[in-house]
Design a protein around this motif. Structure first.
Motif, PDB file in Angstrom:
ATOM      1  N   THR A  55      44.190  42.493  34.135  1.00 35.25           N
ATOM      2  CA  THR A  55      44.551  42.913  32.775  1.00 35.25           C
ATOM      3  C   THR A  55      43.338  43.451  32.035  1.00 35.25           C
ATOM      4  OG1 THR A  55      46.333  41.271  32.741  1.00 35.25           O
ATOM      5  CG2 THR A  55      45.614  42.162  30.610  1.00 35.25           C
ATOM      6  N   ILE A  56      42.185  42.779  32.164  1.00 32.28           N
ATOM      7  CA  ILE A  56      40.958  43.266  31.506  1.00 32.28           C
ATOM      8  C   ILE A  56      40.552  44.620  32.078  1.00 32.28           C
ATOM      9  CG2 ILE A  56      38.440  42.872  31.451  1.00 32.28           C
ATOM     10  CD1 ILE A  56      39.870  41.573  29.191  1.00 32.28           C
ATOM     11  N   LEU A  57      40.675  44.785  33.385  1.00 30.44           N
ATOM     12  CA  LEU A  57      40.383  46.091  33.983  1.00 30.44           C
ATOM     13  C   LEU A  57      41.276  47.157  33.360  1.00 30.44           C
ATOM     14  CD1 LEU A  57      39.137  48.068  36.021  1.00 30.44           C
ATOM     15  CD2 LEU A  57      40.806  47.218  37.707  1.00 30.44           C
ATOM     16  N   ALA A  58      42.570  46.890  33.278  1.00 32.07           N
ATOM     17  CA  ALA A  58      43.500  47.863  32.695  1.00 32.07           C
ATOM     18  C   ALA A  58      43.167  48.141  31.231  1.00 32.07           C
ATOM     19  CB  ALA A  58      44.939  47.364  32.831  1.00 32.07           C
ATOM     20  N   LEU A  59      42.899  47.084  30.452  1.00 32.99           N
ATOM     21  CA  LEU A  59      42.545  47.273  29.040  1.00 32.99           C
ATOM     22  C   LEU A  59      41.259  48.081  28.885  1.00 32.99           C
ATOM     23  CD1 LEU A  59      43.331  43.781  27.459  1.00 32.99           C
ATOM     24  CD2 LEU A  59      44.363  45.973  26.816  1.00 32.99           C
ATOM     25  N   THR A  60      40.297  47.833  29.752  1.00 30.97           N
ATOM     26  CA  THR A  60      39.026  48.570  29.676  1.00 30.97           C
ATOM     27  C   THR A  60      39.240  50.037  30.006  1.00 30.97           C
ATOM     28  OG1 THR A  60      37.803  46.566  30.189  1.00 30.97           O
ATOM     29  CG2 THR A  60      36.651  48.663  30.533  1.00 30.97           C
ATOM     30  N   LEU A  61      40.043  50.327  31.009  1.00 33.55           N
ATOM     31  CA  LEU A  61      40.333  51.722  31.351  1.00 33.55           C
ATOM     32  C   LEU A  61      41.108  52.403  30.227  1.00 33.55           C
ATOM     33  CD1 LEU A  61      41.198  51.315  35.140  1.00 33.55           C
ATOM     34  CD2 LEU A  61      39.082  52.248  34.137  1.00 33.55           C
ATOM     35  N   VAL A  62      42.054  51.679  29.614  1.00 35.01           N
ATOM     36  CA  VAL A  62      42.789  52.233  28.465  1.00 35.01           C
ATOM     37  C   VAL A  62      41.832  52.469  27.310  1.00 35.01           C
ATOM     38  CG1 VAL A  62      44.513  51.665  26.689  1.00 35.01           C
ATOM     39  CG2 VAL A  62      45.047  51.310  29.102  1.00 35.01           C
ATOM     40  N   ARG A  63      40.919  51.529  27.067  1.00 33.58           N
ATOM     41  CA  ARG A  63      39.960  51.683  25.966  1.00 33.58           C
ATOM     42  C   ARG A  63      39.069  52.905  26.186  1.00 33.58           C
ATOM     43  NH1 ARG A  63      36.300  47.314  23.090  1.00 33.58           N
ATOM     44  NH2 ARG A  63      37.810  45.932  24.065  1.00 33.58           N
ATOM     45  N   ILE A  64      38.571  53.070  27.398  1.00 31.50           N
ATOM     46  CA  ILE A  64      37.723  54.230  27.704  1.00 31.50           C
ATOM     47  C   ILE A  64      38.517  55.515  27.510  1.00 31.50           C
ATOM     48  CG2 ILE A  64      36.507  55.447  29.553  1.00 31.50           C
ATOM     49  CD1 ILE A  64      35.693  52.598  30.608  1.00 31.50           C
ATOM     50  N   ALA A  65      39.743  55.555  28.021  1.00 39.55           N
ATOM     51  CA  ALA A  65      40.585  56.748  27.849  1.00 39.55           C
ATOM     52  C   ALA A  65      40.878  56.995  26.369  1.00 39.55           C
ATOM     53  CB  ALA A  65      41.891  56.591  28.631  1.00 39.55           C
ATOM     54  N   TRP A  66      41.108  55.930  25.622  1.00 40.46           N
ATOM     55  CA  TRP A  66      41.373  56.057  24.188  1.00 40.46           C
ATOM     56  C   TRP A  66      40.197  56.733  23.493  1.00 40.46           C
ATOM     57  CZ3 TRP A  66      45.214  56.114  20.914  1.00 40.46           C
ATOM     58  CH2 TRP A  66      44.983  55.916  19.545  1.00 40.46           C
ATOM     59  N   TRP A  67      38.963  56.267  23.799  1.00 37.22           N
ATOM     60  CA  TRP A  67      37.787  56.847  23.141  1.00 37.22           C
ATOM     61  C   TRP A  67      37.517  58.272  23.617  1.00 37.22           C
ATOM     62  CZ3 TRP A  67      37.362  54.768  18.912  1.00 37.22           C
ATOM     63  CH2 TRP A  67      37.286  53.404  18.695  1.00 37.22           C
ATOM     64  N   VAL A  68      37.787  58.562  24.868  1.00 37.02           N
ATOM     65  CA  VAL A  68      37.505  59.899  25.394  1.00 37.02           C
ATOM     66  C   VAL A  68      38.540  60.914  24.932  1.00 37.02           C
ATOM     67  CG1 VAL A  68      37.372  61.273  27.517  1.00 37.02           C
ATOM     68  CG2 VAL A  68      36.212  59.064  27.389  1.00 37.02           C
ATOM     69  N   PHE A  69      39.810  60.532  24.932  1.00 35.24           N
ATOM     70  CA  PHE A  69      40.871  61.507  24.716  1.00 35.24           C
ATOM     71  C   PHE A  69      41.582  61.433  23.368  1.00 35.24           C
ATOM     72  CE2 PHE A  69      40.803  60.863  29.393  1.00 35.24           C
ATOM     73  CZ  PHE A  69      40.370  62.134  29.741  1.00 35.24           C
ATOM     74  N   ALA A  70      41.533  60.295  22.674  1.00 37.37           N
ATOM     75  CA  ALA A  70      42.404  60.150  21.509  1.00 37.37           C
ATOM     76  C   ALA A  70      41.711  59.804  20.203  1.00 37.37           C
ATOM     77  CB  ALA A  70      43.463  59.084  21.806  1.00 37.37           C
ATOM     78  N   ASP A  71      40.529  59.219  20.245  1.00 40.46           N
ATOM     79  CA  ASP A  71      39.952  58.688  19.010  1.00 40.46           C
ATOM     80  C   ASP A  71      38.439  58.851  19.029  1.00 40.46           C
ATOM     81  OD1 ASP A  71      39.889  57.428  16.541  1.00 40.46           O
ATOM     82  OD2 ASP A  71      40.511  55.467  17.280  1.00 40.46           O
ATOM     83  N   SER A  72      37.834  58.670  17.879  1.00 38.23           N
ATOM     84  CA  SER A  72      36.377  58.683  17.737  1.00 38.23           C
ATOM     85  C   SER A  72      35.951  57.396  17.050  1.00 38.23           C
ATOM     86  CB  SER A  72      35.928  59.873  16.885  1.00 38.23           C
ATOM     87  OG  SER A  72      36.266  61.076  17.514  1.00 38.23           O
ATOM     88  N   LYS A  73      34.827  56.865  17.487  1.00 38.41           N
ATOM     89  CA  LYS A  73      34.322  55.634  16.888  1.00 38.41           C
ATOM     90  C   LYS A  73      33.786  55.928  15.483  1.00 38.41           C
ATOM     91  CE  LYS A  73      33.177  53.380  21.198  1.00 38.41           C
ATOM     92  NZ  LYS A  73      32.162  52.697  21.985  1.00 38.41           N
ATOM     93  N   PRO A  74      33.860  54.932  14.601  1.00 38.13           N
ATOM     94  CA  PRO A  74      33.266  55.091  13.269  1.00 38.13           C
ATOM     95  C   PRO A  74      31.761  55.331  13.362  1.00 38.13           C
ATOM     96  CG  PRO A  74      34.690  53.168  13.343  1.00 38.13           C
ATOM     97  CD  PRO A  74      34.530  53.658  14.750  1.00 38.13           C
ATOM     98  N   ALA A  75      31.224  55.901  12.335  1.00 39.55           N
ATOM     99  CA  ALA A  75      29.786  56.162  12.281  1.00 39.55           C
ATOM    100  C   ALA A  75      29.011  54.844  12.246  1.00 39.55           C
ATOM    101  CB  ALA A  75      29.459  56.984  11.045  1.00 39.55           C
ATOM    102  N   SER A  76      27.788  54.903  12.711  1.00 39.49           N
ATOM    103  CA  SER A  76      26.907  53.735  12.624  1.00 39.49           C
ATOM    104  C   SER A  76      26.689  53.405  11.152  1.00 39.49           C
ATOM    105  CB  SER A  76      25.565  54.035  13.281  1.00 39.49           C
ATOM    106  OG  SER A  76      25.736  54.223  14.666  1.00 39.49           O
ATOM    107  N   PRO A  77      26.461  52.130  10.847  1.00 38.66           N
ATOM    108  CA  PRO A  77      26.247  51.743   9.449  1.00 38.66           C
ATOM    109  C   PRO A  77      25.053  52.478   8.834  1.00 38.66           C
ATOM    110  CG  PRO A  77      26.514  49.812  10.847  1.00 38.66           C
ATOM    111  CD  PRO A  77      26.425  50.991  11.750  1.00 38.66           C
ATOM    112  N   LYS A  78      25.237  52.925   7.621  1.00 45.53           N
ATOM    113  CA  LYS A  78      24.137  53.589   6.906  1.00 45.53           C
ATOM    114  C   LYS A  78      23.047  52.582   6.589  1.00 45.53           C
ATOM    115  CE  LYS A  78      27.007  57.110   4.919  1.00 45.53           C
ATOM    116  NZ  LYS A  78      28.113  57.268   4.028  1.00 45.53           N
ATOM    117  N   GLY A  79      21.819  53.026   6.747  1.00 44.76           N
ATOM    118  CA  GLY A  79      20.688  52.174   6.436  1.00 44.76           C
ATOM    119  C   GLY A  79      20.204  51.318   7.593  1.00 44.76           C
ATOM    120  N   ASP A  80      20.939  51.276   8.683  1.00 43.66           N
ATOM    121  CA  ASP A  80      20.468  50.520   9.834  1.00 43.66           C
ATOM    122  C   ASP A  80      19.356  51.297  10.536  1.00 43.66           C
ATOM    123  OD1 ASP A  80      22.107  48.362   9.521  1.00 43.66           O
ATOM    124  OD2 ASP A  80      23.419  48.800  11.231  1.00 43.66           O
TER     125      ASP A  80
END
Length: 183
Positions: A55-80
């Motif tokens: 299940t973790i393998l499947a979730l990780t592959l879905v997560r990678i596909a989600w970031w590559v094909f469907a979504d973008s991560k939020p920006a890094s925190p300002k000031g860090d």
């Protein structure tokens, strides 16, 4: 569903927390199984451990596909500082690498040892000694690496929440406080 510039979306949040719970259960069951000498008890634990690992393998592959094909991560925190941003990215990347390596070594152990049928209840018999199979070494190293990565990840989240008080932790939660603003 998708992430915004200052917070994660519901798909990413759900995958994150489901993965976190399963990884903690996998670590607990894996370390427990490794310390057992009673074969029946070990089979009982591994009969939950193996499906959770898949299940973790499947979730990780879905997560990678989600970031590559469907979504973008939020920006890094300002000031860090840049080193914190790079460290966060490195820890996340290492999580993916280690999780995929753990899945590969776990599948390798099952395939080489023939224990998969026993653990999943398709055959009767005694478990082999997993220490006799090469994938056992990277699997054990990977488990310890995951523990270290969790300490870094949770430590950074707690640092942002309690020391910096910047509300960063709320970016990875549901609801109105998930706007990334300190409240």
């Amino acid at each position: 569903m998708k992430s915004q510039s200052n917070r994660y979306g519901t798909v990413a949040i759900t995958i994150h927390w489901l993965s976190a719970l399963l990884i903690c259960a996998l670590l607990a069951s894996g370390f427990r199984a490794a310390g057992l000498t009673d074969g029946d008890a070990k089979i009982g634990i591994l009969s939950a451990h193996v499906p959770m690992g898949i299940t973790i393998l499947a979730l990780t592959l879905v997560r990678i596909a989600w970031w590559v094909f469907a979504d973008s991560k939020p920006a890094s925190p300002k000031g860090d500082p840049i080193w914190q941003s790079l460290s966060a990215k490195a820890v996340h990347l290492l999580f993916y690498v280690v999780i995929l390596g753990m899945a590969a070594s776990g599948i390798g152990m099952l395939a080489l040892s023939g224990a998969g049928a026993i653990i999943l209840g398709a055959a009767a018999g005694d478990l082999p000694n997993f220490h006799d199979y090469a994938p056992r070494i990277p699997h054990g190293i990977g488990a310890r690496a995951i523990v270290g990565l969790l300490v870094l990840h949770v430590g950074a989240a707690l640092y942002h929440h309690f020391i910096k008080r910047d509300g960063l932790i709320w970016r990875m939660w549901y609801g109105s406080r998930a706007d990334g603003d300190a409240k």
